[in-house]
Write an enzyme that holds these catalytic residues in place. Structure first.
Site, PDB file in Angstrom:
ATOM      1  N   TYR A  32     -53.097 -53.019   5.982  1.00 58.29           N
ATOM      2  CA  TYR A  32     -53.651 -53.627   4.775  1.00 58.29           C
ATOM      3  C   TYR A  32     -55.097 -53.150   4.600  1.00 58.29           C
ATOM      4  O   TYR A  32     -56.040 -53.933   4.564  1.00 58.29           O
ATOM      5  CB  TYR A  32     -53.544 -55.153   4.793  1.00 58.29           C
ATOM      6  N   GLY A  36     -63.657 -51.269   4.279  1.00 56.77           N
ATOM      7  CA  GLY A  36     -64.183 -51.293   5.643  1.00 56.77           C
ATOM      8  C   GLY A  36     -63.417 -50.348   6.549  1.00 56.77           C
ATOM      9  O   GLY A  36     -64.008 -49.572   7.312  1.00 56.77           O
ATOM     10  N   HIS A  37     -62.085 -50.392   6.465  1.00 60.41           N
ATOM     11  CA  HIS A  37     -61.266 -49.453   7.244  1.00 60.41           C
ATOM     12  C   HIS A  37     -61.540 -48.005   6.816  1.00 60.41           C
ATOM     13  O   HIS A  37     -61.599 -47.103   7.653  1.00 60.41           O
ATOM     14  CB  HIS A  37     -59.771 -49.729   7.030  1.00 60.41           C
ATOM     15  N   MET A 151     -68.277 -53.155  13.060  1.00 55.32           N
ATOM     16  CA  MET A 151     -69.194 -54.146  13.626  1.00 55.32           C
ATOM     17  C   MET A 151     -68.936 -55.548  13.084  1.00 55.32           C
ATOM     18  O   MET A 151     -69.492 -56.515  13.596  1.00 55.32           O
ATOM     19  CB  MET A 151     -70.637 -53.725  13.377  1.00 55.32           C
ATOM     20  N   SER A 188     -62.619 -58.012   4.482  1.00 55.27           N
ATOM     21  CA  SER A 188     -61.619 -58.432   5.461  1.00 55.27           C
ATOM     22  C   SER A 188     -60.264 -58.476   4.777  1.00 55.27           C
ATOM     23  O   SER A 188     -60.170 -58.827   3.593  1.00 55.27           O
ATOM     24  CB  SER A 188     -61.969 -59.823   6.003  1.00 55.27           C
ATOM     25  N   SER A 189     -59.218 -58.129   5.524  1.00 53.25           N
ATOM     26  CA  SER A 189     -57.864 -58.232   4.966  1.00 53.25           C
ATOM     27  C   SER A 189     -57.551 -59.669   4.576  1.00 53.25           C
ATOM     28  O   SER A 189     -56.784 -59.920   3.648  1.00 53.25           O
ATOM     29  CB  SER A 189     -56.838 -57.722   5.986  1.00 53.25           C
TER      30      SER A 189
END
Length: 287
Positions: A32, A36-37, A151, A188-189
Site C-alpha cells: 500500500y 514515504g515508501h 525515520m 502512513s498507510s
C-alpha cells in the site's frame, strides 16, 4: 521490472546480479505504497545498481486485536508505482512461502531486549520480535548491500540498526527522513482509515512534536515531565487519546528524566484518533 513470488527465484536473481558485480538495495515494505515508501525507493535507486522492493504484510508483527486482516492492500497499484520508480525486482511472497510450517507456525525468532521497552514496544508486546524476524529473513533471502528504512518508524529503525551491528550482518542500514503532507501529518498507510476531517485534525500530532522541540531548544526547559505534560494536554484538548508521549535517548531508547546536554533525543508519540492509531517522532540534538 520483474515480479518474484518465491524465495528460490529471488535468491537466484540476486545471486546473478552479484556475480555481475552489481550492488543491491532492499526496500522492505508492507505494501500500500505512498510517497514515504517512494522516497525510500528513490534513495535506493540513486545508490544501487539493483533495487529490490519486498511487499509483504507480515502477520508476526500484528497483535491479536490489531488490524492485520483489514490492513490496506493494493498489489496492482504497488506494482505500477514500483515500475514507474525504477524498481528491478518486486518480491511478493505469500504467508505460506515465508512461513511454510503447518499453520504458518514459527519456532525460532530473532528476539529484542531493552530497545523495545519504551515507545511502541511497551504497548505492542511481540511486535518488534515479529519485525526483526521477518527483516532477518528478508536480509537472508535478498542479501542486500544496503537496506532502506523510514525515520517515521524510528524505534523500528534503531532496533534494526542495532540488530545488524549485534549480529554482524554485512548490510548498511540507510535511514530516510519522514515524508509529510503540507499540514505536517506524517505519511502512513493507516492514514487511509481517516476521514477528511480527521486527517485535518491529525496535523496537530506534528504540532505537538514541534511544541516539545521549542520548549527544549528555545525555552530551555530541562524537565521532561513538564514537556510531556504540556504536549499531552495539547493533544488531549485536540481530541486525541494519547497512548504515550515520550522523550528517549537516541542510542539506548531509554526514558530521559531530564534534559542534559549534549544529548540526541527522540521526541515520540502514539495517539488514537477514533479507532485509528497514529505515530510520529522528531529527532533533536541538544548542545
Amino acid at each position: 521490472m520483474e515480479i518474484v513470488r518465491d524465495i528460490k527465484t529471488m535468491r537466484e536473481k540476486v545471486a546473478e546480479m552479484k556475480r555481475q558485480g552489481k550492488s543491491v538495495g532492499l526496500v522492505p515494505t508492507m505494501g500500500y505504497l505512498h510517497e514515504g515508501h517512494l522516497a525510500l525507493i528513490d534513495t535506493a535507486r540513486k545508490e544501487n545498481d539493483v533495487v529490490v522492493v519486498s511487499d509483504f504484510v507480515n502477520p508476526l508483527q500484528f497483535g491479536p486485536n490489531e488490524d492485520y486482516l483489514v490492513y490496506p492492500r493494493d498489489m496492482d497499484r504497488d506494482a505500477q508505482l514500483c515500475s514507474e520508480h525504477g524498481v528491478d525486482f518486486l518480491f511478493v511472497p505469500t504467508v505460506e512461502e515465508m512461513y511454510p510450517k503447518k499453520g504458518n507456525q514459527v519456532d525460532v525468532f530473532v528476539d529484542v531486549k531493552h530497545l523495545d521497552e519504551n515507545l511502541c514496544g511497551r504497548f505492542r508486546p511481540g511486535h518488534f520480535r515479529g519485525v526483526v524476524t521477518v527483516v532477518t529473513k528478508l536480509f537472508n533471502i535478498v542479501s542486500p548491500n544496503r537496506a532502506y528504512f523510514g525515520m517515521k518508524d524510528i524505534q523500528q529503525l534503531r532496533i534494526i540498526e542495532e540488530m545488524v551491528n549485534d549480529l554482524n550482518m554485512n548490510i548498511e542500514i540507510v535511514p530516510v527522513p519522514t515524508v509529510r503532507e503540507p499540514s505536517g501529518l506524517a505519511l502512513s498507510s493507516r492514514n487511509t482509515y481517516l476521514s477528511a476531517e480527521e486527517r485535518e485534525k491529525a496535523a496537530s500530532i506534528y504540532k505537538s512534536l514541534l511544541m516539545a522541540k521549542d520548549l527544549i531548544l528555545e525555552k530551555g526547559v530541562i524537565s521532561t515531565a513538564e514537556v510531556i505534560g504540556t504536549c499531552t494536554r495539547f493533544l488531549s484538548q485536540q481530541g486525541f487519546k494519547v497512548q504515550y508521549f515520550q522523550l528517549v535517548d537516541y542510542d539506548t531508547l531509554e526514558l530521559l528524566p531530564k534534559i542534559e546536554p549534549p544529548q540526541k533525543i527522540i521526541i515520540a508519540t502514539a495517539v488514537f484518533l477514533g479507532k485509528v492509531r497514529l505515530i510520529d517522532n522528531l529527532v533533536i540534538e541538544v548542545r
